[in-house]
Scaffold this active site. Structure first.
Site, PDB file in Angstrom:
ATOM      1  N   GLU A  11       0.826  -1.206   0.000  1.00 14.84           N
ATOM      2  CA  GLU A  11       0.000   0.000   0.000  1.00 14.84           C
ATOM      3  C   GLU A  11       0.862   1.260   0.000  1.00 14.84           C
ATOM      4  O   GLU A  11       0.535   2.254  -0.660  1.00 14.84           O
ATOM      5  CB  GLU A  11      -0.936  -0.017   1.207  1.00 14.84           C
ATOM      6  CG  GLU A  11      -1.992  -1.117   1.122  1.00 14.84           C
ATOM      7  CD  GLU A  11      -2.884  -1.183   2.343  1.00 14.84           C
ATOM      8  OE1 GLU A  11      -4.109  -1.051   2.188  1.00 14.84           O
ATOM      9  OE2 GLU A  11      -2.344  -1.354   3.454  1.00 14.84           O
ATOM     10  N   GLU A  13      -3.931  -9.488   3.478  1.00 15.82           N
ATOM     11  CA  GLU A  13      -4.780  -9.119   4.616  1.00 15.82           C
ATOM     12  C   GLU A  13      -5.968 -10.052   4.805  1.00 15.82           C
ATOM     13  O   GLU A  13      -6.410 -10.298   5.939  1.00 15.82           O
ATOM     14  CB  GLU A  13      -5.268  -7.674   4.457  1.00 15.82           C
ATOM     15  CG  GLU A  13      -4.262  -6.625   4.888  1.00 15.82           C
ATOM     16  CD  GLU A  13      -3.243  -6.292   3.822  1.00 15.82           C
ATOM     17  OE1 GLU A  13      -2.502  -5.311   3.983  1.00 15.82           O
ATOM     18  OE2 GLU A  13      -3.172  -7.022   2.795  1.00 15.82           O
TER      19      GLU A  13
END
Length: 268
Positions: free
Chosen positions: A125, A145
């Protein structure tokens, strides 16, 4: 800031190295023993340094890491320790401090990720938040995730804007990695170079950007980012950032081109 000079590197206790090379600021994640995991302190120092670039006269930022990884994401050991103390976990957008990924995207100068190793979870990210990405073929990207019950909030929003939606959703749903060669094919990586050339390539690109009119570059970044989701007619009328058309640098740039010399930018 002196374009020709290089300041001594500063190191924050969090493990963030800061070095100014002329008008380029190099931010290095230096926690190799934790694969440069983003602790709370490291995130805060990153935010602080990025918020300072405009006032410090920085014209481009290179973000990289030391050791075998670019960044392994948020510091899971720190999060687990907080859980064991019974502390309330706050989702990324519900915290009093600025979210580091947002700050990267809003940094007024271009930010280049020099990916020295894998970018995983929050590390991916962080790379996504940068404007440009340089990597070697050995670098891998992943958002695992879903396998650990986290949310990849920033990645879920941004990745489908960077690559085809179906490819992005597969990465998000499965957590499977993508290598840099495939990422380059989808346009996620700007330059694919040898491992020893990642940082020099990023620095060279940053130097080329820093040599251009700073107000023009800032205007282009802010316009491109904010106009991305707007209809064409609204994007063309978007008036954000410093206006280079009304600047002294515009006059200087035209004069320098006609006189066949290097421009002397003042940022005004």
């Amino acid at each position: 800031m002196d374009d020709a000079g290089t300041s001594d590197a500063r190191r924050h206790d969090s493990g963030l190295l800061v070095e100014d090379r002329g008008s380029v600021r190099v931010l290095t994640l230096d926690r190799p023993e934790r694969r440069n995991a983003l602790s709370t302190d490291l995130q805060a120092d990153l935010v602080e340094e990025l918020l300072r670039v405009a006032e410090d006269g920085v014209r481009a930022v290179v973000l990289t890491g030391t050791g075998p990884a670019f960044c392994a994401g948020f510091d899971l050991k720190e999060i687990r320790a907080a859980d064991e103390r019974g502390e309330r976990f706050r989702p990324p957008m519900n915290r009093p401090a600025r979210a580091v990924f947002e700050v990267v995207t809003e940094t007024p100068v271009p930010v280049i990720a020099a990916l020295n190793g894998p970018a995983v979870a929050g590390g991916f990210e962080l790379a996504l938040a940068c404007d440009l990405r340089i990597a070697s073929p050995a670098v891998r990207f992943a958002l695992p995730e879903a396998a650990i019950g986290m949310g990849a909030n920033f990645g879920s929003v941004v990745l489908p804007k960077r690559i085809p939606v179906g490819i992005a959703l597969e990465l998000l749903f499965t957590g499977d990695p993508m290598d840099a060669t495939e990422a380059h094919r989808w346009g996620l990586v700007n330059r694919l170079v040898g491992p020893d050339e990642v940082l020099p390539t990023a620095l060279g690109l940053a130097d080329r950007i820093a040599a251009n009119a700073p107000l023009s570059v800032r205007r282009m970044k802010e316009t491109a980012v904010k106009a991305l989701e707007l209809p064409l007619w609204q994007g063309l009328r978007l008036d954000v950032g410093p206006n280079p058309y009304l600047s002294e640098d515009r006059k200087e740039g035209i004069a320098a081109r006609l006189e066949k010399r290097a421009p002397r930018w003042t940022g005004r």
